[in-house]
Design a protein around this motif. Structure first.
Motif, PDB file in Angstrom:
ATOM      1  N   ARG A  90       5.914 -13.837  23.257  1.00 53.34           N
ATOM      2  CA  ARG A  90       6.127 -13.105  24.507  1.00 53.34           C
ATOM      3  C   ARG A  90       5.478 -11.731  24.452  1.00 53.34           C
ATOM      4  NH1 ARG A  90      12.100 -13.228  26.154  1.00 53.34           N
ATOM      5  NH2 ARG A  90      11.543 -15.223  27.085  1.00 53.34           N
ATOM      6  N   ILE A  91       4.868 -11.374  25.587  1.00 51.04           N
ATOM      7  CA  ILE A  91       4.220 -10.070  25.716  1.00 51.04           C
ATOM      8  C   ILE A  91       4.946  -9.231  26.741  1.00 51.04           C
ATOM      9  CG2 ILE A  91       2.237  -9.093  26.961  1.00 51.04           C
ATOM     10  CD1 ILE A  91       0.451 -10.662  25.283  1.00 51.04           C
ATOM     11  N   PHE A  92       5.134  -7.965  26.445  1.00 53.06           N
ATOM     12  CA  PHE A  92       5.587  -7.027  27.479  1.00 53.06           C
ATOM     13  C   PHE A  92       4.582  -5.897  27.552  1.00 53.06           C
ATOM     14  CE2 PHE A  92       7.452  -3.299  29.215  1.00 53.06           C
ATOM     15  CZ  PHE A  92       8.331  -3.735  30.180  1.00 53.06           C
TER      16      PHE A  92
ATOM     17  N   TYR B 205       0.124 -16.432  26.318  1.00 55.13           N
ATOM     18  CA  TYR B 205       1.446 -15.863  26.035  1.00 55.13           C
ATOM     19  C   TYR B 205       2.333 -15.990  27.271  1.00 55.13           C
ATOM     20  CZ  TYR B 205      -0.710 -13.407  22.055  1.00 55.13           C
ATOM     21  OH  TYR B 205      -1.367 -13.091  20.899  1.00 55.13           O
ATOM     22  N   HIS B 206       3.643 -15.887  27.028  1.00 53.91           N
ATOM     23  CA  HIS B 206       4.550 -15.687  28.152  1.00 53.91           C
ATOM     24  C   HIS B 206       4.537 -14.183  28.440  1.00 53.91           C
ATOM     25  CE1 HIS B 206       8.781 -15.027  29.785  1.00 53.91           C
ATOM     26  NE2 HIS B 206       8.065 -15.590  30.733  1.00 53.91           N
ATOM     27  N   CYS B 207       4.067 -13.799  29.603  1.00 56.59           N
ATOM     28  CA  CYS B 207       3.793 -12.373  29.859  1.00 56.59           C
ATOM     29  C   CYS B 207       4.763 -11.755  30.855  1.00 56.59           C
ATOM     30  CB  CYS B 207       2.377 -12.208  30.408  1.00 56.59           C
ATOM     31  SG  CYS B 207       1.124 -12.745  29.239  1.00 56.59           S
ATOM     32  N   ILE B 208       5.247 -10.573  30.498  1.00 57.36           N
ATOM     33  CA  ILE B 208       6.085  -9.783  31.403  1.00 57.36           C
ATOM     34  C   ILE B 208       5.347  -8.475  31.660  1.00 57.36           C
ATOM     35  CG2 ILE B 208       8.338  -8.691  31.729  1.00 57.36           C
ATOM     36  CD1 ILE B 208       9.491 -10.669  29.726  1.00 57.36           C
ATOM     37  N   TYR B 209       4.941  -8.268  32.896  1.00 55.86           N
ATOM     38  CA  TYR B 209       4.195  -7.062  33.253  1.00 55.86           C
ATOM     39  C   TYR B 209       5.032  -6.213  34.199  1.00 55.86           C
ATOM     40  CZ  TYR B 209       0.270  -9.496  31.124  1.00 55.86           C
ATOM     41  OH  TYR B 209      -0.550 -10.151  30.240  1.00 55.86           O
ATOM     42  N   CYS B 210       5.276  -5.009  33.760  1.00 49.85           N
ATOM     43  CA  CYS B 210       6.227  -4.142  34.448  1.00 49.85           C
ATOM     44  C   CYS B 210       5.493  -2.960  35.096  1.00 49.85           C
ATOM     45  CB  CYS B 210       7.205  -3.638  33.379  1.00 49.85           C
ATOM     46  SG  CYS B 210       8.631  -2.794  34.016  1.00 49.85           S
ATOM     47  N   VAL B 211       6.017  -2.521  36.218  1.00 51.87           N
ATOM     48  CA  VAL B 211       5.553  -1.258  36.805  1.00 51.87           C
ATOM     49  C   VAL B 211       6.617  -0.243  36.376  1.00 51.87           C
ATOM     50  CG1 VAL B 211       4.879  -0.051  38.898  1.00 51.87           C
ATOM     51  CG2 VAL B 211       4.639  -2.556  38.770  1.00 51.87           C
TER      52      VAL B 211
ATOM     53  N   TYR C  50      13.307  -7.817  25.849  1.00 54.25           N
ATOM     54  CA  TYR C  50      12.830  -9.194  26.050  1.00 54.25           C
ATOM     55  C   TYR C  50      12.441  -9.824  24.706  1.00 54.25           C
ATOM     56  CZ  TYR C  50      12.808  -7.346  30.719  1.00 54.25           C
ATOM     57  OH  TYR C  50      13.220  -6.760  31.890  1.00 54.25           O
ATOM     58  N   LYS C  51      12.767  -9.127  23.622  1.00 54.84           N
ATOM     59  CA  LYS C  51      12.350  -9.574  22.283  1.00 54.84           C
ATOM     60  C   LYS C  51      10.870  -9.929  22.279  1.00 54.84           C
ATOM     61  CE  LYS C  51      16.769 -11.025  20.369  1.00 54.84           C
ATOM     62  NZ  LYS C  51      17.492 -12.052  19.632  1.00 54.84           N
ATOM     63  N   ALA C  52      10.066  -9.076  22.927  1.00 57.62           N
ATOM     64  CA  ALA C  52       8.625  -9.334  22.960  1.00 57.62           C
ATOM     65  C   ALA C  52       8.057  -9.233  21.550  1.00 57.62           C
ATOM     66  CB  ALA C  52       7.941  -8.333  23.880  1.00 57.62           C
TER      67      ALA C  52
END
Ligand code: AQP
Length: 342
Positions: A3-5, A33-39, A137-139
């Motif tokens: 996982r990516i953050f 990857y499973h990606c989480i992109y945050c603003v 998110y345990k990235a």
């Protein structure tokens, strides 16, 4: 799947450095990857933001993700303040991280400058919030420009100390992903300082939404030197510009790096083609390339920003999905720390 953050601050005026150093990589990474992109709006308010502009800038960053090609179905896209767990975990990390660790952070020193006593507590504690963003998110992997490497080291230290303090093996020790040939895009006016949103000169950066005319004008005015471009033999064995040569011609190296990154080609290939060229000609080629690459993205960003309801719906849905991952992880943290939940 690992996982990516990662995130970008909605502080207005996204530029080529944000694109090449971060957002473009977000698109590539979504395939593996499973990606989480945050603003990261909580980070943005560590320095004062005009409330109306903050909302507009939050939509601008979201539009940039989407326009660059981040898929909101495969990835999670949301703004940080919609998921309260970020701030909660950051507080716990405020109690794990040591003052000495934060005192060493060079970005705080740069941003606070001579006015350290007047900087917000939030700006000082910013790296703890960044650690919370990632670990919530345990990235396992974090794509960052090389200016963020030190903060990522701190995230690893916090994860390790939390695990040690509580005798658990809970948080992963995440790895940086420093990608691409333009991890540090420099100012067009000064090749020794990084291209940045907060530089007072608009001519120091190419905005992601700049029209072709503005891009051409900024590249034409970009600082260079009178020497022509060298051939590929000027590069070191690693294919990069050696440190001393970079120090001698920082602006020339910066434009060369930008060209190679936009063209997605190696420095050797570009120098092989451009050997002996004067900067007046090289700048024309760079302008053409920059307009071709950024033009469609900027146009799509503007189209999306004119549809705020659509953008907001994507953020809302992303926040629900982020919350669904974050909430149980924070619950476990509460249990580990010993917070009573009758
Ligand atoms: N010049 C740059 N070259 C390469 N990557 C860059 N990034 C920023 N500037 C460059 C990368 O963009 C991501 C998001 O940055 P951010 O907005 O969260 O924070 P920042 O690094 O503080 O961005 P700016 O533009 O420099 O803003 P100010 O002027 O406010 O400091 C990060 O991954 C960053 O590495």
């Amino acid at each position: 799947m690992n996982r990516i953050f990662s995130g970008v601050q909605p502080t207005g005026g996204l530029h080529l450095g944000n694109y090449l150093g971060a957002i473009r990589n977000f698109v590539t990474l979504q395939d593996s990857y499973h990606c989480i992109y945050c603003v990261v709006d909580l980070h943005a308010v560590t320095t004062w933001q005009d409330p109306a502009a903050l909302k507009a800038n939050t939509r601008e960053v979201t539009a940039a993700y989407l326009a660059a090609g981040v898929d909101p179905e495969r990835c999670i896209i949301f703004n940080q303040s919609q998921v309260g767990e970020h701030a909660e975990l950051a507080w716990i990390f405020n109690c794990v991280a040591r003052m000495g660790w934060l005192n060493r952070m060079t970005q705080f020193k740069e941003k606070a400058g001579k006015h350290r006593e007047n900087a917000s507590v939030g700006l000082f504690a910013y790296p703890n919030l960044m650690a919370a963003d990632i670990l919530l998110y345990k990235a396992t992997h974090v794509p960052v420009g090389d200016d963020q490497k030190q903060h990522l080291e701190l995230t690893r230290d916090i994860a390790q100390k939390f695990n040690n303090d509580f005798g658990v093996d809970f948080f992963p020790i995440c790895e940086p992903l420093i990608l691409g040939s333009a991890t540090r895009v420099m100012s067009l006016r000064d090749g020794k300082s990084k291209m940045s949103k907060s530089d007072p000169s608009d001519y120091s950066r190419i905005a992601m939404t700049d029209e072709a005319d503005a891009i051409a004008q900024k590249i034409r005015k970009a600082k260079t030197d009178p020497d022509p471009l060298p051939g590929p033999e000027a590069l070191g064995p690693d294919g990069e510009v050696p440190e001393d040569a970079r120090g001698a011609r920082p602006e020339a190296c910066n434009l060369l790096g930008i060209y190679a990154a936009l063209a997605e080609r190696s420095l050797a290939e570009v120098l092989g083609e451009q050997e002996g060229a004067q900067f007046s000609r090289f700048k024309e080629d760079l302008t053409e390339l920059a307009v071709a690459k950024l033009g469609p993205i900027g146009a799509e960003m503007k189209r999306l920003m004119a549809e705020p309801d659509h953008v907001d719906a994507i953020l809302r849905r992303g926040a629900e999905r982020a919350h669904a991952i974050a909430h149980p992880i924070l619950d476990e943290v509460h249990e580990i720390v010993g917070f009573l939940r009758p």
